[in-house]
Design a protein around this motif. Structure first.
Motif, short mmCIF file in Angstrom:
data_model
loop_
_atom_site.label_atom_id
_atom_site.label_comp_id
_atom_site.label_asym_id
_atom_site.label_seq_id
_atom_site.Cartn_x
_atom_site.Cartn_y
_atom_site.Cartn_z
N GLY A 1 0.84 -1.19 0.00
CA GLY A 1 0.00 0.00 0.00
C GLY A 1 0.87 1.24 0.00
N ALA A 2 0.24 2.37 0.09
CA ALA A 2 0.97 3.64 0.11
C ALA A 2 1.72 3.79 1.43
CB ALA A 2 0.00 4.79 -0.09
N LEU A 3 2.88 4.41 1.36
CA LEU A 3 3.61 4.71 2.59
C LEU A 3 2.82 5.72 3.41
CD1 LEU A 3 7.36 5.10 1.57
CD2 LEU A 3 6.41 3.50 3.21
N PRO A 4 2.71 5.50 4.71
CA PRO A 4 1.99 6.47 5.54
C PRO A 4 2.76 7.78 5.64
CG PRO A 4 2.44 4.42 6.74
CD PRO A 4 3.14 4.35 5.44
N ASN A 5 2.02 8.86 5.83
CA ASN A 5 2.64 10.16 6.07
C ASN A 5 3.26 10.18 7.47
OD1 ASN A 5 1.69 11.13 3.58
ND2 ASN A 5 -0.30 11.60 4.49
N ALA A 6 3.91 11.25 7.82
CA ALA A 6 4.55 11.37 9.13
C ALA A 6 3.55 11.21 10.28
CB ALA A 6 5.25 12.72 9.24
N ASP A 7 2.29 11.59 10.04
CA ASP A 7 1.27 11.47 11.09
C ASP A 7 0.60 10.09 11.09
OD1 ASP A 7 -0.24 11.67 8.80
OD2 ASP A 7 -1.44 13.37 9.48
N GLY A 8 1.04 9.18 10.19
CA GLY A 8 0.50 7.83 10.16
C GLY A 8 -0.67 7.64 9.22
N THR A 9 -1.13 8.71 8.58
CA THR A 9 -2.25 8.60 7.66
C THR A 9 -1.74 8.23 6.26
OG1 THR A 9 -2.19 10.94 7.09
CG2 THR A 9 -3.62 10.28 8.94
N VAL A 10 -2.63 7.63 5.49
CA VAL A 10 -2.31 7.28 4.10
C VAL A 10 -3.00 8.31 3.21
CG1 VAL A 10 -2.66 5.50 2.35
CG2 VAL A 10 -2.12 4.84 4.69
N PRO A 11 -2.36 8.72 2.10
CA PRO A 11 -2.99 9.69 1.20
C PRO A 11 -4.38 9.22 0.78
CG PRO A 11 -0.71 9.32 0.55
CD PRO A 11 -1.02 8.33 1.64
N ALA A 12 -5.28 10.16 0.60
CA ALA A 12 -6.67 9.85 0.24
C ALA A 12 -6.73 9.01 -1.03
CB ALA A 12 -7.46 11.14 0.06
N GLY A 13 -7.53 7.95 -0.99
CA GLY A 13 -7.72 7.09 -2.14
C GLY A 13 -6.64 6.05 -2.34
N ALA A 14 -5.56 6.12 -1.58
CA ALA A 14 -4.47 5.14 -1.72
C ALA A 14 -4.75 3.93 -0.83
CB ALA A 14 -3.15 5.77 -1.34
N PRO A 15 -4.36 2.75 -1.27
CA PRO A 15 -4.61 1.55 -0.45
C PRO A 15 -3.64 1.49 0.74
CG PRO A 15 -3.40 0.95 -2.41
CD PRO A 15 -3.74 2.41 -2.54
N ARG A 16 -4.08 0.84 1.78
CA ARG A 16 -3.23 0.58 2.95
C ARG A 16 -2.59 -0.79 2.78
NH1 ARG A 16 -2.74 2.88 7.60
NH2 ARG A 16 -4.06 4.58 8.18
N ALA A 17 -1.36 -0.91 3.22
CA ALA A 17 -0.68 -2.21 3.21
C ALA A 17 -1.31 -3.09 4.28
CB ALA A 17 0.81 -2.02 3.47
N TYR A 18 -1.25 -4.37 4.06
CA TYR A 18 -1.73 -5.34 5.06
C TYR A 18 -0.92 -5.17 6.34
CZ TYR A 18 -2.22 -9.85 7.41
OH TYR A 18 -2.44 -10.84 8.34
N ALA A 19 -1.60 -5.16 7.46
CA ALA A 19 -0.94 -5.08 8.76
C ALA A 19 -0.81 -6.50 9.32
CB ALA A 19 -1.74 -4.20 9.72
N PRO A 20 0.41 -7.05 9.36
CA PRO A 20 0.59 -8.43 9.82
C PRO A 20 0.14 -8.61 11.26
CG PRO A 20 2.64 -7.53 8.94
CD PRO A 20 1.66 -6.42 9.01
#
Length: 136
Positions: A33-52
């Protein structure tokens, strides 16, 4: 059911849960997924990586074991994939922090743990039957 069987059953349930968690991690190892921003959020519309997931196993007060599933920390690592539509300006994406060799080891441990606890349940059953035959 005797306390021996109850304890063995809790071990079998823990082993099955360990295998479920590991299977989920292996199945989703490529879910970037998209790399999170410094605050931990992902850019709007971008997928999140699976959290193991990670399994924590603790002893129960009366014997046996119990499990808790948590998210691995850190849950992602940055990897290069410039072709991904959600890659950042450096071509990096977030990939699940999964070590496949550790997952295989965990699956083997779960298999042996399940088998060992099943053997304990069989032995307890045989002992109970032998005891009933003696007293009958």
């Amino acid at each position: 059911m005797s306390s021996i069987s109850t304890i063995a059953l809790s071990g079998m349930n823990a082993a099955a849960r360990r295998l479920e968690v590991s299977a989920s991690n292996v199945a989703n190892v490529m879910s970037t997924g998209a790399l999170p921003n410094a605050d931990g959020t992902v850019p709007a519309g971008a997928p999140r990586a699976y959290a193991p997931l990670e399994l924590l196993q603790t002893a129960s007060a009366g014997g046996g074991t119990q499990t808790t599933v948590t998210t691995t920390t850190p849950s992602t690592t940055a990897v290069s994939d410039p072709q991904a539509p959600f890659a950042n300006q450096n071509g990096l994406v977030a990939a699940p922090n999964v070590d496949l060799s550790q997952e295989v080891v965990g699956q083997i441990i779960a298999s042996y743990s399940f088998a060992a606890n099943a053997t304990v349940m069989k032995a307890d059953d045989r002992m109970t039957k032998a005891l009933l035959n003696i007293t009958a």
